[in-house]
Every structure is written in C-alpha cells, then in structure tokens.
Scaffold this motif. Sequence first.
Motif, PDB file in Angstrom:
ATOM      1  N   MET A   1       0.326  22.474  -0.093  1.00  0.00           N
ATOM      2  CA  MET A   1       0.146  21.120   0.411  1.00  0.00           C
ATOM      3  C   MET A   1       1.466  20.447   0.750  1.00  0.00           C
ATOM      4  SD  MET A   1      -2.860  19.487  -1.913  1.00  0.00           S
ATOM      5  CE  MET A   1      -4.448  20.265  -2.073  1.00  0.00           C
ATOM      6  N   ALA A   2       2.559  21.208   0.698  1.00  0.00           N
ATOM      7  CA  ALA A   2       3.882  20.589   0.836  1.00  0.00           C
ATOM      8  C   ALA A   2       4.079  19.886   2.169  1.00  0.00           C
ATOM      9  CB  ALA A   2       4.966  21.636   0.617  1.00  0.00           C
ATOM     10  N   ASP A   3       3.362  20.330   3.199  1.00  0.00           N
ATOM     11  CA  ASP A   3       3.555  19.754   4.529  1.00  0.00           C
ATOM     12  C   ASP A   3       2.461  18.755   4.898  1.00  0.00           C
ATOM     13  OD1 ASP A   3       5.864  21.294   4.977  1.00  0.00           O
ATOM     14  OD2 ASP A   3       4.651  23.009   5.580  1.00  0.00           O
ATOM     15  N   GLU A   4       1.639  18.361   3.937  1.00  0.00           N
ATOM     16  CA  GLU A   4       0.535  17.454   4.229  1.00  0.00           C
ATOM     17  C   GLU A   4       1.062  16.103   4.715  1.00  0.00           C
ATOM     18  OE1 GLU A   4      -2.928  14.947   1.865  1.00  0.00           O
ATOM     19  OE2 GLU A   4      -1.754  16.461   0.819  1.00  0.00           O
ATOM     20  N   GLU A   5       0.486  15.615   5.820  1.00  0.00           N
ATOM     21  CA  GLU A   5       0.820  14.288   6.308  1.00  0.00           C
ATOM     22  C   GLU A   5       0.048  13.240   5.498  1.00  0.00           C
ATOM     23  OE1 GLU A   5       2.928  13.097   8.777  1.00  0.00           O
ATOM     24  OE2 GLU A   5       3.740  15.123   8.586  1.00  0.00           O
ATOM     25  N   PRO A   6       0.680  12.134   5.156  1.00  0.00           N
ATOM     26  CA  PRO A   6      -0.036  11.119   4.381  1.00  0.00           C
ATOM     27  C   PRO A   6      -1.092  10.409   5.224  1.00  0.00           C
ATOM     28  CG  PRO A   6       2.127  10.309   5.021  1.00  0.00           C
ATOM     29  CD  PRO A   6       2.074  11.754   5.422  1.00  0.00           C
ATOM     30  N   ARG A   7      -2.108   9.929   4.538  1.00  0.00           N
ATOM     31  CA  ARG A   7      -3.117   9.087   5.175  1.00  0.00           C
ATOM     32  C   ARG A   7      -2.764   7.633   4.886  1.00  0.00           C
ATOM     33  NH1 ARG A   7      -5.315  12.750   2.236  1.00  0.00           N
ATOM     34  NH2 ARG A   7      -6.069  11.291   0.651  1.00  0.00           N
ATOM     35  N   TRP A   8      -3.395   6.722   5.632  1.00  0.00           N
ATOM     36  CA  TRP A   8      -3.146   5.297   5.450  1.00  0.00           C
ATOM     37  C   TRP A   8      -4.262   4.672   4.638  1.00  0.00           C
ATOM     38  CZ3 TRP A   8       1.258   2.826   6.334  1.00  0.00           C
ATOM     39  CH2 TRP A   8       2.188   3.405   7.225  1.00  0.00           C
ATOM     40  N   LEU A   9      -3.890   3.760   3.769  1.00  0.00           N
ATOM     41  CA  LEU A   9      -4.840   2.982   2.982  1.00  0.00           C
ATOM     42  C   LEU A   9      -4.591   1.512   3.278  1.00  0.00           C
ATOM     43  CD1 LEU A   9      -6.990   3.072   0.658  1.00  0.00           C
ATOM     44  CD2 LEU A   9      -5.062   2.837  -0.935  1.00  0.00           C
ATOM     45  N   ASP A  10      -5.653   0.777   3.659  1.00  0.00           N
ATOM     46  CA  ASP A  10      -5.566  -0.653   3.942  1.00  0.00           C
ATOM     47  C   ASP A  10      -6.086  -1.432   2.741  1.00  0.00           C
ATOM     48  OD1 ASP A  10      -4.713  -1.330   6.786  1.00  0.00           O
ATOM     49  OD2 ASP A  10      -6.145   0.284   7.126  1.00  0.00           O
ATOM     50  N   VAL A  11      -5.298  -2.426   2.318  1.00  0.00           N
ATOM     51  CA  VAL A  11      -5.690  -3.228   1.160  1.00  0.00           C
ATOM     52  C   VAL A  11      -5.515  -4.710   1.494  1.00  0.00           C
ATOM     53  CG1 VAL A  11      -5.385  -3.601  -1.309  1.00  0.00           C
ATOM     54  CG2 VAL A  11      -4.841  -1.357  -0.317  1.00  0.00           C
ATOM     55  N   PRO A  12      -6.557  -5.349   2.029  1.00  0.00           N
ATOM     56  CA  PRO A  12      -6.467  -6.794   2.283  1.00  0.00           C
ATOM     57  C   PRO A  12      -6.612  -7.579   0.990  1.00  0.00           C
ATOM     58  CG  PRO A  12      -8.618  -5.953   2.965  1.00  0.00           C
ATOM     59  CD  PRO A  12      -7.821  -4.767   2.499  1.00  0.00           C
ATOM     60  N   THR A  13      -5.809  -8.620   0.827  1.00  0.00           N
ATOM     61  CA  THR A  13      -5.895  -9.500  -0.337  1.00  0.00           C
ATOM     62  C   THR A  13      -5.850 -10.939   0.172  1.00  0.00           C
ATOM     63  OG1 THR A  13      -3.593 -10.033  -0.925  1.00  0.00           O
ATOM     64  CG2 THR A  13      -4.337  -7.786  -1.406  1.00  0.00           C
ATOM     65  N   PRO A  14      -6.123 -11.927  -0.679  1.00  0.00           N
ATOM     66  CA  PRO A  14      -6.068 -13.322  -0.217  1.00  0.00           C
ATOM     67  C   PRO A  14      -4.688 -13.765   0.244  1.00  0.00           C
ATOM     68  CG  PRO A  14      -7.312 -13.156  -2.267  1.00  0.00           C
ATOM     69  CD  PRO A  14      -6.663 -11.817  -2.051  1.00  0.00           C
ATOM     70  N   ASP A  15      -3.637 -13.080  -0.182  1.00  0.00           N
ATOM     71  CA  ASP A  15      -2.262 -13.519   0.090  1.00  0.00           C
ATOM     72  C   ASP A  15      -1.533 -12.604   1.067  1.00  0.00           C
ATOM     73  OD1 ASP A  15       0.231 -14.710  -0.046  1.00  0.00           O
ATOM     74  OD2 ASP A  15       0.696 -13.949  -2.037  1.00  0.00           O
ATOM     75  N   VAL A  16      -1.740 -11.305   0.932  1.00  0.00           N
ATOM     76  CA  VAL A  16      -1.048 -10.329   1.784  1.00  0.00           C
ATOM     77  C   VAL A  16      -2.030  -9.250   2.218  1.00  0.00           C
ATOM     78  CG1 VAL A  16       1.283 -10.608   0.823  1.00  0.00           C
ATOM     79  CG2 VAL A  16      -0.298  -9.016  -0.255  1.00  0.00           C
ATOM     80  N   HIS A  17      -1.686  -8.588   3.326  1.00  0.00           N
ATOM     81  CA  HIS A  17      -2.427  -7.398   3.738  1.00  0.00           C
ATOM     82  C   HIS A  17      -1.499  -6.213   3.517  1.00  0.00           C
ATOM     83  CE1 HIS A  17      -5.719  -5.598   6.353  1.00  0.00           C
ATOM     84  NE2 HIS A  17      -4.931  -4.575   6.057  1.00  0.00           N
ATOM     85  N   LEU A  18      -1.856  -5.379   2.542  1.00  0.00           N
ATOM     86  CA  LEU A  18      -1.003  -4.269   2.145  1.00  0.00           C
ATOM     87  C   LEU A  18      -1.424  -2.986   2.847  1.00  0.00           C
ATOM     88  CD1 LEU A  18      -1.068  -5.085  -1.668  1.00  0.00           C
ATOM     89  CD2 LEU A  18       0.862  -5.485  -0.117  1.00  0.00           C
ATOM     90  N   LYS A  19      -0.437  -2.186   3.160  1.00  0.00           N
ATOM     91  CA  LYS A  19      -0.672  -0.846   3.710  1.00  0.00           C
ATOM     92  C   LYS A  19       0.002   0.146   2.771  1.00  0.00           C
ATOM     93  CE  LYS A  19      -1.613  -0.310   7.909  1.00  0.00           C
ATOM     94  NZ  LYS A  19      -2.862  -0.006   8.662  1.00  0.00           N
ATOM     95  N   ALA A  20      -0.669   1.255   2.518  1.00  0.00           N
ATOM     96  CA  ALA A  20      -0.132   2.254   1.599  1.00  0.00           C
ATOM     97  C   ALA A  20      -0.276   3.649   2.201  1.00  0.00           C
ATOM     98  CB  ALA A  20      -0.848   2.195   0.254  1.00  0.00           C
ATOM     99  N   LEU A  21       0.666   4.521   1.849  1.00  0.00           N
ATOM    100  CA  LEU A  21       0.576   5.936   2.173  1.00  0.00           C
ATOM    101  C   LEU A  21      -0.136   6.651   1.035  1.00  0.00           C
ATOM    102  CD1 LEU A  21       4.214   6.579   3.487  1.00  0.00           C
ATOM    103  CD2 LEU A  21       2.155   6.069   4.828  1.00  0.00           C
ATOM    104  N   SER A  22      -0.949   7.657   1.385  1.00  0.00           N
ATOM    105  CA  SER A  22      -1.697   8.395   0.375  1.00  0.00           C
ATOM    106  C   SER A  22      -1.626   9.883   0.664  1.00  0.00           C
ATOM    107  CB  SER A  22      -3.164   7.930   0.355  1.00  0.00           C
ATOM    108  OG  SER A  22      -3.933   8.708  -0.536  1.00  0.00           O
ATOM    109  N   TRP A  23      -1.102  10.622  -0.310  1.00  0.00           N
ATOM    110  CA  TRP A  23      -1.069  12.080  -0.234  1.00  0.00           C
ATOM    111  C   TRP A  23      -2.032  12.638  -1.283  1.00  0.00           C
ATOM    112  CZ3 TRP A  23       3.340   9.091  -0.182  1.00  0.00           C
ATOM    113  CH2 TRP A  23       4.275   9.280   0.844  1.00  0.00           C
TER     114      TRP A  23
END
Length: 301
Positions: A1-23
């Motif tokens: 899995m060493a070359d796996e590209e990360p996926r995106w995770l969207d996390v909306p909150t009342p104050d900020v909209h967060l984006k995260a990488l997920s492997w």
Amino acid sequence: MADEEPRWLDVPTPDVHLKALSWGPEGAPIALCLHGFPDTAHGWRKVAPTLVDAGWRVVAPFMRGYAPSSTSADGSYHVGALMDDALRVLDAAGPTGRDVLVGHDWGAIAGAGLAAMPDSPFDKAVIMSVPPAGSFRPLGRVPDAGKLATMLPRQLLRSWYIMYFQLPLLPERSAEWVVPRLWRQWSPSYDATADVALVLDAIGTPENWRAALGYYRATIRGSAPPPRYADLHEHWLAPLRLPTLYLHGSADGCASADYSRWVEPALPPGSRAEIVDGAGHFMQLDRSDDVARRILDFVGP
C-alpha cells in the motif's frame, strides 16, 4: 500500500469547513495525525504508508486556516478550537474505540489537550517536537527549575518568530521569507523545497496567513475562546491522562531535545519519552522510517 493515493474527507462544522487526507481502509482503527506550523497534512505522507501496512487508517486534517480547510467564521484559533476540530474529524471518519492520536507542533499542543481529557476518545497519544505544557506546571514545583531557567535565554532566541508575530502589520507581509527560514532552521538536514511550496499553497494568501498567525496571537495574548470551545480549552495546560509516547529530534532547531528530561517524569503510566537521533523538528519527514517504527512500536499494529 506504500503508493496509495490519499482520499479526501469533508468535515463541515458550524465554524470551519475542514478537509482531511485519508490513507487506508475505512473501518480500520484510526491514527488521527495533526500537523503544525508551518506545515500541512501532506507532512504525514511519508509516515502514512507504514501505518497503513500495519492495519491503521491514517486521517490527517488540514488545520483550520490552512487551505483547503477554511478559516474560522468565529475568528478563533485557540487550542480549544483545534481540539474541537480534531474530535469532529474523528467523528466524521468513524471512530472505532481503538483510535490513536499523533500530533506534531501545534498538533502536539492540541493533542496534549486531547490526551488530558478525562473522557478522551483515543486509546493512546504520540506527541512530537513540542513538550506538553502540563510538564512545566505548576512552575513552583518543576524539578531542577534552575537548569530549566538556564535554557530560557537560548529558547527565546529560537522563538523570535513568536514575538515577531505579535507586531502589527509587518508580520502579515512575511510568509514568503518566514516559512523557508523556519524550515531551514528547524530541520537543517532536510531538503524542504517541496514542503515549503505545499505550505505556501495552504497559508500563502493574506487571509490564510493571518489565520496561521492567529494561533500564536490567541495563545500569547491569552484571549478567551468562544463559548463553544471553552470547556475543551481548559484541558490543554493540564497533565496528560492517556498513555503517551513523546518524541523529540536531537537536531531540532525549534526547541531543544533537553526538554524531554522534564516531560518524561510528568507522563502518565504506560508512557515514555524518546530522542530521535539526527531528527530535526519535522521528524516525520526527515526521519520518517525511524519515526513510523517508533509510533508503531508504541501503538501496536
């Protein structure tokens, strides 16, 4: 899995909209990895494959103010807000009850707060490069206080940027030279060209740079966080409760590895502190194999 590209995770909150990488696969125990300044979620890219191969799902958010995450609608860059963001990312990713926290720099400060919570959702914590504040409190009972005091003048020189960030106007125009300078000072053996470009993509705009400075301004000035973060904010100066691995690089140009002598006695049972030989401040990049091995040795497969 060493070359796996990360996926995106969207996390909306009342104050900020967060984006995260997920492997790694959904449903696996989560290693929530929090970056610091001046860095991005991409800073975990070299550690993630080893953790994923051992069965973990690595989730690394872009901290508030670091694009593509949004800036704070509340204007809050307090530690309690960073802790709240981490908990919301964990909830969005799907907590398993076996999750761990890995924090570096500002992520270490937020991570220490999460590790001090009496009802923390994490099993263990790995804190990197910034000593937990609770290790030095209360000041009147810190062991070997005289030795600690002798270290402060050099630390003040190393921390010039913190005072600089308190000035009006001038710091807002300094991202282009501050970011590469800090990388050169803090991890002198590492070629940071690619990472500096990633950082400037994340906080190079005036709005995002002001947000990054906001972390230092909120903390140094002691401003009160918005009520929604107040309860969490109380924990970041408290003693840790979770079993914790503290890592510090022997060649860290930001803060001396000697602080570990005060960190280790203050850690809870099941914890330990280790010096990573030859590592600079950004040890997850300049000594990624060694750091990944130490994390896995502590948290297990």
